[in-house]
Write a protein that holds these residues in place. Sequence first.
Motif, PDB file in Angstrom:
ATOM      1  N   PRO A 153       0.797  -1.227   0.000  1.00 47.70           N
ATOM      2  CA  PRO A 153       0.000   0.000   0.000  1.00 47.70           C
ATOM      3  C   PRO A 153       0.829   1.275   0.000  1.00 47.70           C
ATOM      4  N   ARG A 154       2.128   1.163   0.310  1.00 46.61           N
ATOM      5  CA  ARG A 154       2.991   2.343   0.351  1.00 46.61           C
ATOM      6  C   ARG A 154       3.725   2.589  -0.963  1.00 46.61           C
ATOM      7  N   PHE A 160       3.835  -8.766  -4.577  1.00 48.46           N
ATOM      8  CA  PHE A 160       4.065 -10.170  -4.241  1.00 48.46           C
ATOM      9  C   PHE A 160       3.078 -11.007  -5.040  1.00 48.46           C
ATOM     10  N   VAL A 161       3.565 -12.121  -5.560  1.00 48.42           N
ATOM     11  CA  VAL A 161       2.733 -12.992  -6.396  1.00 48.42           C
ATOM     12  C   VAL A 161       2.780 -14.417  -5.851  1.00 48.42           C
ATOM     13  N   LEU A 201      -2.126 -15.176  -0.479  1.00 51.85           N
ATOM     14  CA  LEU A 201      -1.297 -14.288   0.316  1.00 51.85           C
ATOM     15  C   LEU A 201      -2.194 -13.254   0.976  1.00 51.85           C
ATOM     16  N   ALA A 202      -1.750 -12.718   2.118  1.00 50.99           N
ATOM     17  CA  ALA A 202      -2.485 -11.628   2.763  1.00 50.99           C
ATOM     18  C   ALA A 202      -1.525 -10.806   3.618  1.00 50.99           C
ATOM     19  N   PHE A 203      -1.704  -9.486   3.602  1.00 49.80           N
ATOM     20  CA  PHE A 203      -0.999  -8.613   4.524  1.00 49.80           C
ATOM     21  C   PHE A 203      -1.685  -8.635   5.876  1.00 49.80           C
ATOM     22  N   PRO A 208       1.954  -3.884   6.482  1.00 49.73           N
ATOM     23  CA  PRO A 208       2.251  -4.575   5.225  1.00 49.73           C
ATOM     24  C   PRO A 208       3.611  -5.268   5.189  1.00 49.73           C
ATOM     25  N   ASP A 209       4.446  -5.064   6.202  1.00 47.22           N
ATOM     26  CA  ASP A 209       5.708  -5.817   6.251  1.00 47.22           C
ATOM     27  C   ASP A 209       5.481  -7.255   6.740  1.00 47.22           C
TER      28      ASP A 209
END
Length: 211
Positions: A153-154, A160-161, A201-203, A208-209
């Motif tokens: 988001p930054r 990431f895939v 995948l999920a943050f 988000p790190d």
Amino acid sequence: MRPFLLLPGFMRLLAVFCLCIGASGAWAAATDRGDLHWRLLGPFRGGRVLTVAGVPGQPQHFYFGAVNGGVWETRDAGRTWQPIFDGQPVGSIGAIAVAPSDANVLYVGTGEADMRSDIAQGDGVYRSGDAGRTWAKIGLDDSQQIGRILVDPRNSGTIFVAALGHPYGPNAERGVFRSRDGGAHWQRVLGKGSDTGAIDLAFEPGHPDVI
């Protein structure tokens, strides 16, 4: 022992509380049964779907990825749809992501990641910097089936895939891949050989790190 007495003021408060509970329950019941319901929005020729993405701050703007019908866009909450990926050589879509920091930046992962007897393979990841008007292929050509794309988001260039890989045999280009430059270069950051891929995948919300 003295009996417990309900004072008049307390009785009025209790009555108001009960009325509020009853009213909220009735509103919830009416909402569940009447006002909120599902309706078919289309598109009616896109095929089955594994991915939909909304545009932050634009509540009527969505993208739809069909498993063998390309990418479709609506700007009026599903009233009308337009195909925006027909000029590309692949129609199977497994993932769509809109960059939270720049709504003009879209990423599309090709190849449906729903394992079944009849599936269509993809040929990698595509990027648009102008909200889907033009597209560029940016790699992971041999991943074949992509299940999810995350965009930091930054930074719209950090993605990431989750690549599931070949559906019927081993291949090297599977697992979790990261790009820090919008797909110009890729690094596999999670993988267990040529037989194990990634599908989701999920943050962590707000962090988000953490993935």
